[in-house]
Each structure stands twice: as structure tokens, then as C-alpha cells.
Design an enzyme around this catalytic site. Structure first.
Site, PDB file in Angstrom:
ATOM      1  N   THR A   3      10.459   8.176 -10.295  1.00 43.64           N
ATOM      2  CA  THR A   3      11.076   9.263 -11.056  1.00 43.64           C
ATOM      3  C   THR A   3      10.089  10.156 -11.800  1.00 43.64           C
ATOM      4  O   THR A   3      10.465  10.836 -12.748  1.00 43.64           O
ATOM      5  CB  THR A   3      12.103   8.697 -12.058  1.00 43.64           C
ATOM      6  OG1 THR A   3      11.412   7.858 -13.000  1.00 43.64           O
ATOM      7  CG2 THR A   3      13.182   7.890 -11.349  1.00 43.64           C
ATOM      8  N   TRP A   4       8.831  10.168 -11.358  1.00 44.61           N
ATOM      9  CA  TRP A   4       7.863  11.069 -11.993  1.00 44.61           C
ATOM     10  C   TRP A   4       8.343  12.517 -11.877  1.00 44.61           C
ATOM     11  O   TRP A   4       8.387  13.257 -12.860  1.00 44.61           O
ATOM     12  CB  TRP A   4       6.495  10.888 -11.332  1.00 44.61           C
ATOM     13  CG  TRP A   4       5.388  11.756 -11.886  1.00 44.61           C
ATOM     14  CD1 TRP A   4       5.402  12.486 -13.047  1.00 44.61           C
ATOM     15  CD2 TRP A   4       4.097  11.966 -11.303  1.00 44.61           C
ATOM     16  NE1 TRP A   4       4.199  13.137 -13.220  1.00 44.61           N
ATOM     17  CE2 TRP A   4       3.385  12.839 -12.162  1.00 44.61           C
ATOM     18  CE3 TRP A   4       3.482  11.506 -10.141  1.00 44.61           C
ATOM     19  CZ2 TRP A   4       2.075  13.259 -11.887  1.00 44.61           C
ATOM     20  CZ3 TRP A   4       2.185  11.919  -9.873  1.00 44.61           C
ATOM     21  CH2 TRP A   4       1.495  12.784 -10.740  1.00 44.61           C
TER      22      TRP A   4
ATOM     23  N   TYR B 275       6.721  10.242 -18.142  1.00 44.15           N
ATOM     24  CA  TYR B 275       7.304  11.241 -17.253  1.00 44.15           C
ATOM     25  C   TYR B 275       8.192  12.171 -18.074  1.00 44.15           C
ATOM     26  O   TYR B 275       9.393  11.961 -18.212  1.00 44.15           O
ATOM     27  CB  TYR B 275       8.116  10.579 -16.140  1.00 44.15           C
ATOM     28  CG  TYR B 275       7.350   9.599 -15.276  1.00 44.15           C
ATOM     29  CD1 TYR B 275       5.960   9.625 -15.195  1.00 44.15           C
ATOM     30  CD2 TYR B 275       8.020   8.637 -14.524  1.00 44.15           C
ATOM     31  CE1 TYR B 275       5.269   8.724 -14.408  1.00 44.15           C
ATOM     32  CE2 TYR B 275       7.332   7.731 -13.725  1.00 44.15           C
ATOM     33  CZ  TYR B 275       5.952   7.783 -13.675  1.00 44.15           C
ATOM     34  OH  TYR B 275       5.267   6.880 -12.884  1.00 44.15           O
TER      35      TYR B 275
ATOM     36  N   SER C   2       3.295   7.035  -1.756  1.00 45.88           N
ATOM     37  CA  SER C   2       3.265   6.635  -0.343  1.00 45.88           C
ATOM     38  C   SER C   2       3.263   7.839   0.585  1.00 45.88           C
ATOM     39  O   SER C   2       2.729   7.791   1.694  1.00 45.88           O
ATOM     40  CB  SER C   2       4.472   5.755  -0.030  1.00 45.88           C
ATOM     41  OG  SER C   2       4.484   4.603  -0.851  1.00 45.88           O
ATOM     42  N   LEU C   3       3.874   8.938   0.117  1.00 44.57           N
ATOM     43  CA  LEU C   3       3.877  10.185   0.893  1.00 44.57           C
ATOM     44  C   LEU C   3       2.809  11.151   0.401  1.00 44.57           C
ATOM     45  O   LEU C   3       2.832  12.336   0.740  1.00 44.57           O
ATOM     46  CB  LEU C   3       5.257  10.835   0.845  1.00 44.57           C
ATOM     47  CG  LEU C   3       6.388  10.042   1.493  1.00 44.57           C
ATOM     48  CD1 LEU C   3       7.729  10.761   1.305  1.00 44.57           C
ATOM     49  CD2 LEU C   3       6.121   9.811   2.980  1.00 44.57           C
TER      50      LEU C   3
ATOM     51  N   ARG D  34       0.106  20.119  -7.320  1.00 43.17           N
ATOM     52  CA  ARG D  34      -0.490  20.238  -5.991  1.00 43.17           C
ATOM     53  C   ARG D  34      -1.169  21.582  -5.770  1.00 43.17           C
ATOM     54  O   ARG D  34      -1.908  21.754  -4.796  1.00 43.17           O
ATOM     55  CB  ARG D  34       0.599  20.017  -4.934  1.00 43.17           C
ATOM     56  CG  ARG D  34       1.197  18.622  -4.985  1.00 43.17           C
ATOM     57  CD  ARG D  34       2.424  18.470  -4.109  1.00 43.17           C
ATOM     58  NE  ARG D  34       3.555  19.247  -4.611  1.00 43.17           N
ATOM     59  CZ  ARG D  34       4.769  19.207  -4.082  1.00 43.17           C
ATOM     60  NH1 ARG D  34       5.009  18.450  -3.040  1.00 43.17           N
ATOM     61  NH2 ARG D  34       5.749  19.939  -4.587  1.00 43.17           N
TER      62      ARG D  34
ATOM     63  N   ARG E 291      13.665  14.555  -5.795  1.00 44.15           N
ATOM     64  CA  ARG E 291      14.178  15.465  -6.822  1.00 44.15           C
ATOM     65  C   ARG E 291      15.633  15.843  -6.595  1.00 44.15           C
ATOM     66  O   ARG E 291      16.247  16.468  -7.444  1.00 44.15           O
ATOM     67  CB  ARG E 291      13.313  16.723  -6.878  1.00 44.15           C
ATOM     68  CG  ARG E 291      11.846  16.427  -7.130  1.00 44.15           C
ATOM     69  CD  ARG E 291      11.084  17.658  -7.518  1.00 44.15           C
ATOM     70  NE  ARG E 291      11.528  18.166  -8.821  1.00 44.15           N
ATOM     71  CZ  ARG E 291      10.952  19.171  -9.455  1.00 44.15           C
ATOM     72  NH1 ARG E 291       9.927  19.794  -8.904  1.00 44.15           N
ATOM     73  NH2 ARG E 291      11.390  19.580 -10.618  1.00 44.15           N
TER      74      ARG E 291
END
Length: 335
Positions: free
Chosen positions: A28-29, A65, A222-223, A244, A298
Site C-alpha cells: 500500500t505504498w 506511507y 516485485s514489478l 519514477r 492503486r
């Protein structure tokens, strides 16, 4: 084409705690909004509900978070559903005190890494309140604090277990020396570390250590923050405070290489009637030593898609082909 819809969700134990959860967990970040361009509470609650409806039982959150926002949203989402989930949250990133080691700054002020007894006791009460629960199933030290002994931290966590406020103990962003110190000080049930197809350094020392000690490994990212999700193509533009935007891992050259990987695994995805992201998650879960895969979402579509990866069972041939494609296309990735 294979039909995985009736395959049971893969479940695994959390160390030696006696607690079992789905191998895929909802992270849930992003729901907290911080570094992800904000959040939408209603959409986030729908995402959590969608994961639970797909059979996911592991929900992972943290005070950091969004400075408590993700925990509050999770608490609202779990109203009437608490008995369906294994709830994990964290401690050790604090803004109520400036003890410990300065780590970064929110707009509201500094955040420190601090795992002293006084802070953990304060933090667990705050998390219980925000989550609106009586007990936290898995309580994790978020980042390690060089100013506090692990003996003191573990003594405090073990006391919280005796008091019934937490049920198991985890540690995140650790070194192998940290893990050995935790094991010497008490019962460490799991570590939570970054692991993905493009970040596999855990395989050298951490995974063998944890396997030998009976410690579960929860992999996060993981992604790779969405880079391996199959949808961040060469044309994607990142905006606002999206972490990103300036990350070298998301360079155009990297995204072009990842797209070649995705095209290589498309035939396997088609065979399993699965998406690219589901194949990557399933591959991660079938790597030796990886117990759980935490996948962020999300909205309800992402949450349901990730959850369905827990029903996939890749063959040895699938795993070999995917690993070979990764070796071909990802070895020269930047960042």
C-alpha cells in the site's frame, strides 16, 4: 490455453509464527500517495476490497506511507473484513521525535530511523489506532537504526507479542549481519527486501541464510515499481512527484529493453491466459527462497490482476524460458 480460475490461491507460512497468508500480498505504498502523485481514498478502498475478493489475505502497509494516510485508508477498508486478512505494518521511521539517524525530510519536517523502545511503544499504539484494530499480525522494522541495538529493539517487540499487540516479528531493508543479530536476540519470522527480476542480489547470501534459519522472505517491488508490469512502455511520461520521473531505471533505453522481454514472454502469458504482470509475479514466487511477493495497486483493476497471479503455476519449462529471456534482455539494464 490453460484455465487458472479455479486454482486455489497459493498460501505460505510466515516463518515459525504459525500464521499463514497468501503468497501474494497487497502493498500500500502507492495508496499512501507520497512519492506517487497523491491518492484517491475511495479508489484505494476499492482496490483493497478487490484484492480481498480475489482471495488475497496479506495486506502490507506502514506509517511512513503518507505519514499515516495509508494505514488510515487500510483501516477504513478493513471495517467488517478484518477477519479475512493478515495485517502487516511497520515501525522505525519516525517524525514525532528526532532521536536516531536522520533519513529524509517530508514537507512537514525530518524523518529519522529510530527503533528505540520508547518509539516502538508509541508507534504501535498509533498504528493500532489508525488501523482501528486490536492486534497487528506481522510487525516489521521498516529500516534499520544504527543508533539502537537490535537487542533493545527485539526485546521491545517480544514484549509486544506477550502483550498481544503483535503476533509476529519482521525486519526490512536489512543486511545479513542484521538478520543474524535479530535471530540471536529472538524469533525473527520474516524479512522484507527488494527483489525482482532486475534486482536479484538477495540470491547470493540473504536467501540461503533465511532458508537455513526458517525465516520467510517477503519481496517488495516485485514489478520494479511498475517497470516489469507490462504497461510502462517507451512512450510513458512520468509527472509530478512520481518517484519514477528521475529514476535511471526508467530510462528510455531500459524501457525499450524491458519491452523486448515482455514480447518474449507473451507466448507464455497467452498459454496461461494471463497478463505480462501476472507472469512476472508468478515467476518471482517460484524463485527458491522467495516466500511472498508484495504487489502494489492503486485501483481495483490492478489489485484484481495482481491477485490472480497467485493462482498461476508456471511449469519448469516456463520458468527456464522466462529466466533465459531475462538474461538476454535485462543484463545490461542501467540503474
Amino acid at each position: 490455453m490453460l484455465d487458472n480460475s479455479n486454482t486455489a490461491q497459493l498460501t505460505r507460512p510466515i516463518g515459525q509464527s504459525g500464521i499463514e497468508a497468501t503468497a501474494i500480498g497487497l502493498g500500500t505504498w502507492a495508496i499512501g500517495g507520497w512519492m506517487w502523485g497523491g491518492t484517491d481514498e475511495a479508489r484505494s478502498i476499492r482496490a483493497i476490497h478487490a484484492a480481498i475478493d480475489e482471495g488475497i489475505t496479506l495486506i502490507d502497509t506502514a506509517p511512513a506511507y503518507g505519514q499515516g494516510l495509508a494505514e488510515e485508508i487500510v483501516g477504513k477498508a478493513l471495517k467488517g473484513r478484518r477477519d479475512k486478512v493478515v495485517l502487516a505494518t511497520k515501525c522505525g521511521l519516525v517524525w514525532h521525535t528526532q532521536k536516531g539517524n536522520h533519513f529524509f525530510d517530508y514537507d512537514s519536517g525530518p524523518v529519522h530511523r529510530y527503533l528505540g523502545r520508547d518509539a516502538i511503544i508509541y508507534e504501535v499504539e498509533q498504528s493500532l489506532k489508525r488501523l482501528n484494530v486490536d492486534v497487528i499480525d506481522h510487525y516489521i522494522t521498516h529500516w534499520q537504526d544504527p543508533t539502537t541495538s537490535i537487542d533493545e529493539t527485539m526485546e521491545t517487540l517480544e514484549a509486544l507479542k506477550v502483550q498481544g499487540k503483535i503476533r509476529s516479528i519482521g525486519a526490512s531493508n536489512t543486511s545479513t549481519d542484521d538478520v543474524r543479530a535479530y535471530l540471536a536476540a529472538g524469533q525473527l519470522d520474516a524479512v522484507q527486501e527488494e527483489y525482482s527480476m532486475i534486482k536479484r542480489d538477495l540470491e547470493v547470501e540473504m536467501l540461503p541464510l533465511c532458508r537455513d534459519a526458517g525465516v520467510s522472505v517477503l519481496s517488495y517491488s516485485s514489478l520494479a515499481l511498475g517497470l516489469l508490469g507490462g504497461r510502462v512502455g517507451p512512450d510513458r511520461v512520468f509527472q509530478g512527484d512520481d518517484l519514477r520521473k528521475d529514476n535511471p531505471r526508467f530510462s528510455l533505453a531500459n524501457r525499450e529493453k524491458v519491452e523486448l522481454l515482455m514480447k518474449a514472454i507473451d507466448p507464455i502469458a497467452e498459454t496461461h491466459n494471463a497478463t505480462r504482470a501476472q507472469i512476472i509475479i508468478a515467476w518471482t514466487l517460484q524463485q527458491p527462497g522467495i516466500t511472498f511477493s508484495l504487489c502494489g495497486a492503486r485501483d481495483e483493476v490492478q489489485a484484481a490482476e495482481n491477485a490472480k497471479a497467485g493462482r498461476l503455476r508456471l511449469t519448469d519449462g516456463n520458468l527456464s524460458a522466462i529466466s533465459a529471456a531475462a538474461a538476454t534482455h535485462l543484463t545490461e539494464l542501467d540503474g
